[in-house]
Design an enzyme around this catalytic site. Structure first.
Site, short mmCIF file in Angstrom:
data_model
loop_
_atom_site.label_atom_id
_atom_site.label_comp_id
_atom_site.label_asym_id
_atom_site.label_seq_id
_atom_site.Cartn_x
_atom_site.Cartn_y
_atom_site.Cartn_z
N LYS A 82 0.85 -1.19 0.00
CA LYS A 82 0.00 0.00 0.00
C LYS A 82 0.89 1.24 0.00
O LYS A 82 1.89 1.29 0.72
CB LYS A 82 -0.88 -0.03 1.25
CG LYS A 82 -1.91 1.06 1.37
CD LYS A 82 -2.77 0.82 2.62
CE LYS A 82 -3.90 1.82 2.74
NZ LYS A 82 -4.78 1.52 3.91
N SER A 160 -9.51 1.13 2.85
CA SER A 160 -8.69 1.99 2.03
C SER A 160 -7.54 1.27 1.33
O SER A 160 -6.88 1.86 0.47
CB SER A 160 -8.13 3.13 2.88
OG SER A 160 -7.25 2.63 3.87
N SER A 184 -9.91 -1.22 6.96
CA SER A 184 -9.23 -1.00 5.68
C SER A 184 -8.44 -2.19 5.15
O SER A 184 -7.97 -2.16 4.01
CB SER A 184 -8.29 0.21 5.79
OG SER A 184 -9.05 1.39 5.83
#
Lengths: 474, 66
Positions: A82, A160, A184
């Protein structure tokens, strides 16, 4: 020539290919990097390719393997992270336009640990801007565009850690790192049909990760299976003086020492499966619960302690996040975010009175006490990760969130689990209209081996985690 | 149609221009004031937390390390 089977292999299978020298780390890296660069944009999953750097490191790994210097099960295996984790001298955007040119001179501890064991970072993966801390309401709240699930690109990947979920699901990387403040990792794992593990707070160092909420942020893996999650967690966990919240503990994936599943008592709420879950998904969820029961565990009816979990996480994350990004708000650059609701959320967060934040943190202590009591009687809690399949990217997310806030059964397990810092694993348990649904199992702090064992046993009895999204071609 | 054939008076032209300027605003949904929406949500959260009875000695879930 690389086949689809290669791209959907488990970490153990890839490790066996590498150590037996059926394939080299360079060949494997080239194959995955080409696929990530080619297909990543289709799902808005790729933030930054790192192919050249990874290939350079892969040559060294091949040298080590040739000399039989084995460094662990991830040696020579490509992966993605990420874009919230810093990788020295390369851009780290946090998914947000104001940080598009941000470069750190240090590497996040989790990435450094992976590099030390020979895992190869082939790309930074897209994410919701600033991890969604301002309260985003559209799937497109990212400088990379809306994350798309490979199962149907008209639908959201979840966030996310959006790119981490879709890249693993589409076989663009064998595993990925994501982060969770409240949902997330678990949400993109559920919407993309992969297995995601949210570790105990403090088990994985957050050094080098974007801060959103100091008291709630966690780093964890998204993989093809529960076993893969165990192998990655073993590598990235451990004490770190650079993270003030580090628990100073390591995790060793030891399936051989896990308690017999027949000894385990798992709490569940029937209303989660009969009322909270979307009607179309109920039969699949109920079948999944039946499979879990077949593993020998004892299912015990229960419900979460009665607290306003969403109000608690909302107050804590908004206050801490607004403090973190106060300079961005004051400079006015916050208005460069793709979702105006996010910018407003950070602005409003600066106005939350100290008494409200402290009250939330004091209630959080009560929640922790209650959870200790619940998890003294039970070994784990199970519920649908999300009650619905991934919503269309064209729809505002408010409606979907309202559904998940219904205070029945264990509907609040994601915010509750994040408040108390306990681990959870999400794994696919069926499909509705071609889109995956998932179960989550949460347990006491540092009970990751038990959670992995439960999910692994479920996955030995089902093939949901081995299904591949349709219409993927490089 | 040629513009010369429209034969609009000055008043009609001003009226048309004003209508044209107003048209896009009328066709769009009103843009919510997200700051108010967010502040209201924070207030709703605070009201939900007010309903919890807190024992006086309850400390916040943070540890200060000297």
């Amino acid at each position: 020539m690389a086949t689809d089977d290669l791209f959907f292999s488990s970490l153990t299978e890839l490790n066996a290919m590498l150590t037996s020298r059926k394939i080299s780390a360079v060949e494997l890296t080239k194959a995955f990097a080409a696929r990530l660069e080619s297909l990543g944009p289709k799902y808005n999953a790729l933030a930054l390719p790192l192919t050249k750097n990874a290939l350079k490191l892969a040559k060294d790994v091949d040298g080590d393997i040739k000399r039989e210097r084995f460094r662990g099960p991830l040696q020579g295996i490509p992966y993605g992270a990420k874009d919230l984790l810093s990788y020295a001298k390369f851009p780290t955007t946090w998914g947000a336009k104001p940080y598009a040119n941000q470069v750190f001179d240090y590497t996040a501890t989790a990435l450094a640990k992976l590099e030390k064991t020979g895992a190869l970072l082939i790309g930074k993966l897209a994410m919701v801007e600033l991890a969604g801390g301002g309260g985003y309401r559209i799937a497109g709240a990212s400088m990379f565009g809306p994350g798309k699930t490979p199962w149907n690109p008209d639908h959201w990947s979840g966030g996310s850690s959006s790119g981490s979920g879709s890249a693993v699901a589409a076989g663009l990387v064998p595993f990925a790192l994501g982060s969770e403040t409240s949902g997330s990792i678990l949400t993109p794992a559920a919407f993309c049909g992969v297995t995601g593990l949210r570790p105990t707070y403090g088990l994985v160092s957050r050094h080098g990760a974007m801060a959103l909420s100091w008291t709630m942020d966690k780093i964890g893996p998204l993989c093809r299976s529960a076993e893969d999650c165990g192998l990655v967690l073993q590598t990235i966990s451990g004490g770190d003086k650079l993270d003030p919240a580090s628990a100073g503990k390591s995790f060793y994936y030891t399936p051989q020492y896990t308690r017999s599943l027949k000894e385990l008592r798992i709490g569940y709420s029937p209303t989660d499966f009969s009322d909270w879950a979307d009607p179309a998904a109920r039969p699949a969820f109920e079948k999944a619960l039946a499979v879990l029961k077949e593993t020998g565990v004892t299912l015990v009816e229960t419900k979460l302690p009665d607290f306003p979990y969403s109000a608690l996480t909302g107050t804590i994350i908004n206050t801490e996040g607004a403090s973190v990004f106060e300079p961005l708000v004051k400079s006015g650059e916050i208005d460069q975010l793709a979702d105006p609701k996010q910018a407003a959320g950070f602005r409003a967060g600066l106005q939350i009175p100290a008494k409200d934040y402290l009250r939330a943190m004091r209630i959080r202590s009560l929640v922790q006490t209650e959870f200790r009591r619940v998890l003294y009687d039970l070994d784990a809690l199970v519920s649908p990760t999300r009650p619905t399949v991934a919503p269309p990217i064209s729809e505002p997310l408010d409606k979907f969130r309202q559904q998940s806030d219904r205070p029945t059964g264990m509907a609040g397990l994601i915010p509750a689990g994040n408040l108390v810092g306990i681990p959870a694993i999400s794994f696919p348990c069926g499909f509705v209209d071609g889109l995956p649904i998932a179960l989550q199992i949460a347990g006491s702090v540092f009970s990751e081996n038990t959670l992995i064992a439960l999910a692994k046993e479920f996955q030995s009895r089902t093939d949901w985690h081995r299904r591949r999204p349709p219409n993927i071609s490089a | 149609m040629k513009l010369s054939r429209l034969k609009l008076s000055r008043r009609q032209m001003i009226g048309t221009a004003l209508l044209a300027a107003a048209a896009p605003a009328q066709s769009q949904e009103p843009n919510p004031d997200w700051l108010t929406v967010s502040a209201d949500q924070n207030k709703t959260n605070a009201e939900a937390l007010e309903k919890i009875t807190l024992p006086q000695a309850t400390e916040p879930a943070v540890i200060f390390k000297p």
